[in-house]
Design a protein around this motif. Structure first.
Motif, mmCIF file in Angstrom:
data_model
loop_
_atom_site.group_PDB
_atom_site.id
_atom_site.type_symbol
_atom_site.label_atom_id
_atom_site.label_comp_id
_atom_site.label_asym_id
_atom_site.label_seq_id
_atom_site.Cartn_x
_atom_site.Cartn_y
_atom_site.Cartn_z
ATOM 1 N N ASP A 320 38.742 32.615 35.940
ATOM 2 C CA ASP A 320 39.538 33.175 34.834
ATOM 3 C C ASP A 320 40.751 32.311 34.488
ATOM 4 O OD1 ASP A 320 41.213 33.722 36.962
ATOM 5 O OD2 ASP A 320 41.270 35.894 36.665
ATOM 6 N N ALA A 321 40.753 31.073 34.975
ATOM 7 C CA ALA A 321 41.830 30.113 34.676
ATOM 8 C C ALA A 321 43.205 30.619 35.096
ATOM 9 C CB ALA A 321 41.836 29.732 33.190
ATOM 10 N N HIS A 322 43.229 31.530 36.057
ATOM 11 C CA HIS A 322 44.499 31.984 36.643
ATOM 12 C C HIS A 322 44.503 31.635 38.132
ATOM 13 C CE1 HIS A 322 45.096 34.387 33.017
ATOM 14 N NE2 HIS A 322 46.339 34.530 33.390
ATOM 15 N N PRO A 323 45.699 31.460 38.688
ATOM 16 C CA PRO A 323 45.772 31.090 40.105
ATOM 17 C C PRO A 323 45.394 32.227 41.049
ATOM 18 C CG PRO A 323 47.973 31.438 39.195
ATOM 19 C CD PRO A 323 47.015 31.534 38.045
ATOM 20 N N ILE A 324 45.271 31.875 42.327
ATOM 21 C CA ILE A 324 45.042 32.861 43.382
ATOM 22 C C ILE A 324 46.254 32.808 44.316
ATOM 23 C CG2 ILE A 324 43.456 33.682 45.154
ATOM 24 C CD1 ILE A 324 41.327 31.804 43.969
ATOM 25 N N PHE A 325 46.870 33.962 44.493
ATOM 26 C CA PHE A 325 48.082 34.053 45.314
ATOM 27 C C PHE A 325 47.870 35.017 46.470
ATOM 28 C CE2 PHE A 325 50.543 32.801 41.511
ATOM 29 C CZ PHE A 325 51.588 32.080 42.068
ATOM 30 N N GLY A 326 48.305 34.623 47.651
ATOM 31 C CA GLY A 326 48.531 35.623 48.683
ATOM 32 C C GLY A 326 47.563 35.658 49.829
ATOM 33 N N SER A 327 47.384 36.845 50.384
ATOM 34 C CA SER A 327 46.637 36.973 51.628
ATOM 35 C C SER A 327 45.135 37.028 51.383
ATOM 36 C CB SER A 327 47.114 38.189 52.410
ATOM 37 O OG SER A 327 47.297 39.255 51.535
ATOM 38 N N THR A 328 44.403 36.909 52.466
ATOM 39 C CA THR A 328 42.938 36.900 52.432
ATOM 40 C C THR A 328 42.456 37.826 53.552
ATOM 41 O OG1 THR A 328 42.750 35.137 54.052
ATOM 42 C CG2 THR A 328 42.981 34.438 51.755
ATOM 43 N N PRO A 329 41.146 38.056 53.656
ATOM 44 C CA PRO A 329 40.673 38.904 54.760
ATOM 45 C C PRO A 329 40.979 38.339 56.151
ATOM 46 C CG PRO A 329 39.023 38.786 53.031
ATOM 47 C CD PRO A 329 40.086 37.798 52.664
ATOM 48 N N VAL A 330 41.305 37.048 56.267
ATOM 49 C CA VAL A 330 41.709 36.513 57.578
ATOM 50 C C VAL A 330 43.227 36.647 57.692
ATOM 51 C CG1 VAL A 330 41.941 34.409 58.961
ATOM 52 C CG2 VAL A 330 39.775 34.913 57.826
ATOM 53 N N GLU A 331 43.670 37.393 58.660
ATOM 54 C CA GLU A 331 45.112 37.624 58.806
ATOM 55 C C GLU A 331 45.852 36.304 59.044
ATOM 56 O OE1 GLU A 331 45.973 40.943 61.413
ATOM 57 O OE2 GLU A 331 48.016 40.178 61.679
ATOM 58 N N GLY A 332 46.897 36.074 58.274
ATOM 59 C CA GLY A 332 47.694 34.859 58.427
ATOM 60 C C GLY A 332 47.185 33.679 57.616
ATOM 61 N N PHE A 333 46.041 33.831 56.948
ATOM 62 C CA PHE A 333 45.530 32.729 56.112
ATOM 63 C C PHE A 333 45.858 33.045 54.650
ATOM 64 C CE2 PHE A 333 42.176 30.379 53.775
ATOM 65 C CZ PHE A 333 42.512 29.101 54.199
ATOM 66 N N LEU A 334 46.880 32.353 54.134
ATOM 67 C CA LEU A 334 47.394 32.627 52.797
ATOM 68 C C LEU A 334 46.981 31.514 51.838
ATOM 69 C CD1 LEU A 334 51.036 33.581 53.890
ATOM 70 C CD2 LEU A 334 49.024 35.071 53.713
ATOM 71 N N ALA A 374 40.860 39.185 45.835
ATOM 72 C CA ALA A 374 39.888 40.283 45.702
ATOM 73 C C ALA A 374 39.504 40.536 44.238
ATOM 74 C CB ALA A 374 40.468 41.556 46.318
ATOM 75 N N ARG A 375 40.311 40.055 43.271
ATOM 76 C CA ARG A 375 39.979 40.363 41.873
ATOM 77 C C ARG A 375 38.606 39.824 41.459
ATOM 78 N NH1 ARG A 375 43.341 35.800 41.089
ATOM 79 N NH2 ARG A 375 42.785 34.376 39.390
ATOM 80 N N PHE A 376 38.172 38.756 42.121
ATOM 81 C CA PHE A 376 36.880 38.164 41.729
ATOM 82 C C PHE A 376 35.715 39.051 42.168
ATOM 83 C CE2 PHE A 376 39.938 34.690 42.118
ATOM 84 C CZ PHE A 376 39.875 34.199 40.828
ATOM 85 N N SER A 377 35.814 39.625 43.371
ATOM 86 C CA SER A 377 34.721 40.505 43.823
ATOM 87 C C SER A 377 34.842 41.884 43.180
ATOM 88 C CB SER A 377 34.713 40.616 45.349
ATOM 89 O OG SER A 377 35.985 41.023 45.794
ATOM 90 N N GLU A 378 36.061 42.244 42.747
ATOM 91 C CA GLU A 378 36.253 43.583 42.165
ATOM 92 C C GLU A 378 36.222 43.573 40.636
ATOM 93 O OE1 GLU A 378 39.888 44.945 43.966
ATOM 94 O OE2 GLU A 378 39.011 44.896 45.987
ATOM 95 N N GLY A 379 35.947 42.399 40.038
ATOM 96 C CA GLY A 379 35.813 42.319 38.579
ATOM 97 C C GLY A 379 37.098 42.584 37.829
ATOM 98 N N ARG A 380 38.237 42.108 38.346
ATOM 99 C CA ARG A 380 39.521 42.290 37.646
ATOM 100 C C ARG A 380 40.030 40.965 37.078
ATOM 101 N NH1 ARG A 380 43.019 42.820 41.335
ATOM 102 N NH2 ARG A 380 41.883 43.199 43.244
ATOM 103 N N LEU A 381 39.179 40.219 36.384
ATOM 104 C CA LEU A 381 39.592 38.905 35.889
ATOM 105 C C LEU A 381 40.514 39.057 34.685
ATOM 106 C CD1 LEU A 381 36.406 36.695 36.267
ATOM 107 C CD2 LEU A 381 37.901 37.679 37.972
ATOM 108 N N ILE A 382 41.381 38.035 34.476
ATOM 109 C CA ILE A 382 42.352 38.056 33.370
ATOM 110 C C ILE A 382 42.215 36.704 32.682
ATOM 111 C CG2 ILE A 382 44.799 38.428 32.814
ATOM 112 C CD1 ILE A 382 45.154 38.799 35.937
ATOM 113 N N GLN A 383 41.642 36.627 31.484
ATOM 114 C CA GLN A 383 41.351 35.308 30.915
ATOM 115 C C GLN A 383 42.557 34.678 30.218
ATOM 116 O OE1 GLN A 383 38.110 34.422 31.800
ATOM 117 N NE2 GLN A 383 38.880 32.370 31.437
#
Ligand SMILES: Cc1cc2nc3c(=O)[nH]c(=O)nc-3n(C[C@H](O)[C@H](O)[C@H](O)COP(=O)(O)OP(=O)(O)OC[C@H]3O[C@@H](n4cnc5c(N)ncnc54)[C@H](O)[C@@H]3O)c2cc1C
Length: 388
Positions: A320-334, A374-383
């Motif tokens: 969606d040409a937007h960045p990815i910020f923040g945490s992931t399912p692996v704790e401490g992997f940002l 998570a927006r990619f798996s949950e279908g919350r894209l912002i173009q």
């Protein structure tokens, strides 16, 4: 094991990548008092990835609220940069002039400018004649409309990277070049260690700021990031004395073709819509000819100009040409990646936000929670529409 450098055995935070995202994150962590930080860069110098190869453009003109808010946070940080770090970054406010030659783009430009005005960004609307009057050296008979913002402009990318890294180092951050991260150890769903050929570092927090290579780093932690590298290239010309020093950053939107002042000449680039994802950073000479032809058709004086330099780099593109910020399912992997061709200008705010996440557990300056993985798996894209 190569032991030419003495890597620390432990660190509170390990940042992977010495481009604008890693540098800004390191600086903002140190500013917040988190100084036990190690930054690792695989190349010989910091900023040799996308950041050092970018066009240096900074703009307020975006099409989504979240990108506009990132610009509203980031561009004033660039204005204050020298006062904060002591480093001159040559912010030139030449303005961006986006030109629409297709009706569908005119409609999108109208929506964008309304949103920009609502957020207090005073972009100017130009009709086709006003575009032509502002660009008498160019052929824009087909221009239907344009938008212009005077505070958009150009900043030197390497100065930003070095300014942040030098100040972070003064405050205690350890930043290394020629150290490639090869693996990341995870135990019970948590980050425990970063592995390099020069040794391993135990840590509970890793920031993946590896730009176009961030998917490879994500894979090391077992996190699949939807970030693909896509080549983009540009060239610079010999002096063009007939162009004024304040020639704006002109974008022929439909062709993704752009021109801006670089020294006495111009820097010119164009996005190849058929470029396939990949890590090749050699200039595609066939596409360079396409670019030259398109540029000369818009600016006939280029027929008398010579080529001075040319290079290619990689965009780090998300769906969606937007960045990815923040945490992931692996704790401490940002992660802080996926800026899709406009990350340099958002680097200052992005590093500040990552420092907030690490120190305060949440983003404070700009609410970027919607830009989670998570927006990619949950279908919350912002173009984003204004991708060049
Ligand atoms: C041709 C071009 C023009 C652009 N023009 C603009 C523009 O005008 N304005 C704008 O805002 N943006 C622009 N961009 C986009 C911008 O450059 C990027 O969005 C931004 O620089 C990304 O910064 P980064 O720190 O995430 O990535 P990078 O600068 O690529 O930094 C990532 C670093 O991580 C290192 N790394 C990767 N893997 C490892 C590993 N395993 N171990 C250690 N180190 C590793 C890499 O060597 C690299 O130095 C452009 C990009 C390109 C390619």
């Amino acid at each position: 094991m190569i032991s030419s450098v003495d890597l620390p055995k432990k660190s509170d935070v390990v940042i992977i990548g010495g481009g604008v995202m890693g540098a800004s994150t390191a600086y903002h962590l140190a500013k917040r008092g988190v100084k036990d930080v190690v930054l690792l860069e695989k190349e010989d110098f910091f900023g040799e990835g996308a950041t050092g190869r970018c066009a240096g453009g900074v703009r307020y003109q975006f099409s989504t609220e979240i990108n506009l808010k990132l610009s509203l946070a980031s561009l004033p940080m660039l204005e204050r940069f020298k006062d904060e770090t002591g480093q001159e970054i040559h912010y030139r406010k030449c303005g961006y002039l986006l030109v629409a030659t297709q009706e569908k783009d005119v409609a999108a430009f109208r929506r964008n400018i309304e949103l920009q005005h609502r957020l207090g960004i005073q972009t100017e609307w130009l009709d086709g004649d006003e575009v032509r009057a502002r660009l008498p050296w160019m052929r824009f008979a087909d221009a239907l409309a344009g938008t212009f913002h005077q505070k958009d402009g150009l900043v030197d990318p390497n100065s930003v990277v070095m300014g942040y890294i030098a100040e972070a180092q003064r405050q205690g951050v350890k930043a290394f070049t020629r150290i490639e991260v090869r693996d990341i150890n995870i135990e019970s769903g948590k980050v425990t260690e970063v592995i390099t050929l020069s040794g391993s570092i135990q840590t509970q927090t890793v920031v993946n700021a590896a730009g176009p290579w961030s998917k490879l780093v994500g894979d090391m932690a077992g996190i699949s990031l939807p970030v693909v590298p896509v080549r983009r290239q540009m060239f610079t010309t010999t002096p063009l004395p007939d162009l004024p020093a304040d020639f704006p950053f002109v974008i022929d939107f439909a062709q993704s073709l752009y021109f801006h002042r670089e020294g006495e000449g111009l820097l010119i680039g164009m996005s190849n819509p058929d470029e396939k994802p990949g890590y090749d950073q050699r200039v595609d000479e066939a596409f360079e000819l396409v670019n030259l032809e398109a540029a000369s058709a818009r600016l006939p004086m280029l027929e008398k100009a010579g080529l001075v330099s040319r290079w290619a780099g990689l965009y780090e593109v998300t769906p969606d040409a937007h960045p990815i910020f923040g945490s992931t399912p692996v704790e401490g992997f940002l992660v802080v990646t996926g800026f899709s061709g406009h990350g340099f200008m958002h680097g200052p705010a992005a590093g500040l936000l990552m420092a907030e996440l690490i120190c305060d557990g949440k983003f404070k300056s700009v609410d970027v929670t919607a830009l989670d993985l998570a927006r990619f798996s949950e279908g919350r894209l912002i173009q984003e529409y204004n991708v060049v």
